[in-house]
Scaffold this active site. Structure first.
Site, short mmCIF file in Angstrom:
data_model
loop_
_atom_site.label_atom_id
_atom_site.label_comp_id
_atom_site.label_asym_id
_atom_site.label_seq_id
_atom_site.Cartn_x
_atom_site.Cartn_y
_atom_site.Cartn_z
N HIS A 144 -26.66 37.63 11.19
CA HIS A 144 -26.05 38.70 11.98
C HIS A 144 -24.57 38.42 12.24
O HIS A 144 -23.76 39.34 12.37
CB HIS A 144 -26.77 38.87 13.32
N ASP A 167 -31.28 44.38 4.22
CA ASP A 167 -31.20 44.21 5.66
C ASP A 167 -29.99 45.03 6.13
O ASP A 167 -29.22 45.56 5.32
CB ASP A 167 -31.05 42.73 6.02
#
Length: 598
Positions: free
Chosen positions: A241, A314
């Site tokens: 992230h 993702d």
């Protein structure tokens, strides 16, 4: 159930499972739809993203403003129509998830928008519902313990049942796609992003549990899922992230450690595989993340493993995929690598137009776009979405979500996950007595794990008090010590206390536990997330791991501590010795029990 278990075991061993009990695919229908779609409509089907608001057509003023800023239109319905989206994803922070009735109504509104705007193809509506610490449905949804807790329970049937029940509750509110299960093998205790989201450190355990969840969601509930994060995110020191992790497994190590769960998922018929924003130099020396890597997505996943379904990225808003290339290049490179479904680009307008420009320039061909659209529409057809989605009944959603039979299964499964690691003082199970118990330590604002545990202990006759400490300073530690000295017993909860660089700077949770142990009063330390915590507390002779802090895990913990049920969990990872990480404090499979519950 025997047939289900057989299916799961075959899949876990990499053998061919029986044919999926799914709607027959009619390629001519898909081809006919593709032939009638414009290029912008095809490209729109490649994207799934969030919209703001709890209503498709009547968002709050703040949500309307957020939609305008992100997409140039005010409502979720208008976003669907403007970009011809193939899917939508729900989050709490985008104000999509409040109650079963509201979620069902939102799903109906978004599907109505898709049905009345070109190309008139229903959406795949999705959310992250892994169980445990990553699950989006709010109460009263049946919220199961997470993957590592299920790994501690060692039951394929429990993994299947949790997925089947969760899938049925998702479908009741109009969600047909869950971004689960995590097929990552967590072999790095310092992994900052996977940890308890993994079923464990043994590839065969993770393979079996992954296959069980795939079958539970897809065949048990008709919800499509994605095995993630390919080629395996379990041995990283960084969070994709916020960074671009590098995994240094050799190709042989990848085959032995990371590949088995993905092979099992494919054998079990998984519809979708999600990519990881990680670099694996042994698989692709270019330095590109797997999401943008032709050798990994096409060479390894498609050609070597034989996956024929939908490859989904993702989130394209994550830092791991944005470090080498601009947001205009990432969607194009993902498609060139072999991805089909592009999830949550940070700038949808830029992403869509970049793909269109790549086709116009010849960098991508329309035939390549058609290839991905065909996979996506075939998936929609297989799961009964393509021919139209009947509105879900909001009243029925209220009856299904969190129903009593689901809660009963939840309780039984949660009870089997609690893992007692040390009971040197023979403190457990606690005899029924008039005692005062302090419950202290780390507390989740979302789940109030301290309050839930205290209530469970009080229900068995204990006089309980609570003192949440967060990451305690010296004053809070002194307060907890004084409270412990005034009570007969202290239960202290920790959460990633081993991660003293980020999660617990300075080891403040460790300092709290050692101070409580020094009081001489009985102490039980409970690792309510990663079991690796307990390696730091040799001075506490009673240690338990729950692998999660949801209400179900805390209620099960209270039942185990008070002897209502016997502990059955076995470590799905090994716990290293902090003084010598090459040695083991608790081995894989360790777990104590007592003969019968009191």
């Amino acid at each position: 159930m025997a047939a289900i278990v057989t299916f799961i075991l075959l899949a876990a061993c990499g053998m061919s499972p029986p044919a999926q009990a799914a709607q027959a695919v009619r390629p001519s229908t898909v081809d006919r739809l593709i032939a009638g779609m414009s290029l912008p409509e095809k490209v729109g089907q490649l994207f799934s993203t969030y919209v703001y608001g709890g209503s498709a057509t009547e968002p709050s003023a703040a949500d309307a403003a957020a939609n305008r800023q992100a997409y140039g239109v005010a409502t979720g319905a208008e976003v669907i129509a403007k970009y011809h989206l193939g899917g939508a994803i729900y989050f709490t922070w985008s104000h999509n998830l409040d109650s079963p009735r509201q979620i069902a109504t939102l799903s109906n509104g978004l599907q109505a928008a898709a049905a009345t705007s070109e190309p008139r193809i229903p959406l795949l509506i999705s959310t992250d519902q892994e169980h445990g610490i990553v699950q989006r449905l709010p109460a009263p949804a049946t919220l199961f313990p997470g993957n590592m807790a299920l790994g501690a329970g060692r039951s394929l049937v429990d993994a299947y049942t949790a997925a089947r029940i969760t899938g049925r509750e998702l479908r009741a509110v109009g969600i047909q796609q869950a971004w689960a299960p995590s097929a990552d093998v967590n072999v790095n205790p310092a992994n900052p992003v996977i940890g308890v989201r993994s079923f464990g450190s043994d590839p065969l355990l993770v393979a079996g549990m992954t296959a069980a969840q795939v079958v539970g969601f897809q065949q048990g509930a008709g919800v499509t899922v994605a095995a993630k994060h390919f080629p395996g995110h379990g041995d990283t020191m960084d969070d994709s992230h916020t960074a671009l992790p590098v995994i240094h497994h050799t190709r042989a190590e990848w085959q032995r450690l990371d590949a088995p769960p993905f092979r099992a998922a494919i054998a079990a018929g998984v519809d979708t595989v999600m990519t990881a924003h990680i670099v694996v130099p042994s698989l692709d020396p270019s330095g590109d993340p797997a999401t943008l890597s032709p050798p990994i997505l096409t060479g390894l996943l498609r050609e070597e493993l034989g996956f024929r379904g939908v490859v989904v990225t993702d989130s394209l808003g994550m830092a791991g995929v944005r470090q080498k290339y601009g947001d205009d290049r990432v969607p194009v490179l993902a498609l060139k690598a072999g991805a089909d479904l592009l999830l949550m680009p940070p700038n949808l307008d830029l992403a869509v137009n970049s793909v269109l420009a790549a086709v116009a320039s010849g960098e991508l061909t329309e035939a390549r776009i058609d290839q991905s659209v065909r996979r996506i529409l075939t998936l929609k057809q297989r799961r009964g979405v393509l021919d139209g989605v009947d509105p879900v009944d909001p009243a029925a959603a209220e009856r299904v979500v969190g129903q009593a039979s689901h809660q009963q299964e939840l309780r039984k499964i949660a009870d089997r996950t609690i893992t007692v690691l040390r009971n040197d003082a023979r403190l457990l199970p606690l005899p029924r007595a008039d005692r005062s118990v302090l419950v202290t330590g780390w507390n989740s604002s979302a789940f109030d794990n301290i309050g839930t545990l205290a209530a469970g202990l009080a229900a068995q006759g204990n006089r309980t008090s609570t003192l949440p400490t967060g990451l305690p300073n010296d004053a809070k530690i002194a307060e907890a010590v004084a409270a412990a000295q005034a009570n007969d017993l202290t239960v202290v909860l920790t959460q990633k206390s081993f991660d003293t660089t980020v999660t617990d700077p300075g080891g403040r949770q460790q300092k709290l536990v050692h101070a409580l142990a020094a009081t001489g009063k009985p102490v039980i330390v409970v690792a309510v997330r990663d079991a690796y915590d307990v390696g730091h507390f040799d001075d506490v002779p009673t240690q338990v791991a729950t692998f999660g802090y949801t209400r179900s895990s805390m209620e099960a913990l209270a039942r185990v501590l008070t002897g209502q049920v016997a502990p059955r969990g076995k470590l799905p990872v090994s716990v290293p010795d902090p003084a010598d990480p090459t040695s083991t404090r608790y081995p894989y499979g360790h777990g104590l029990t007592w003969r019968t519950p009191r």
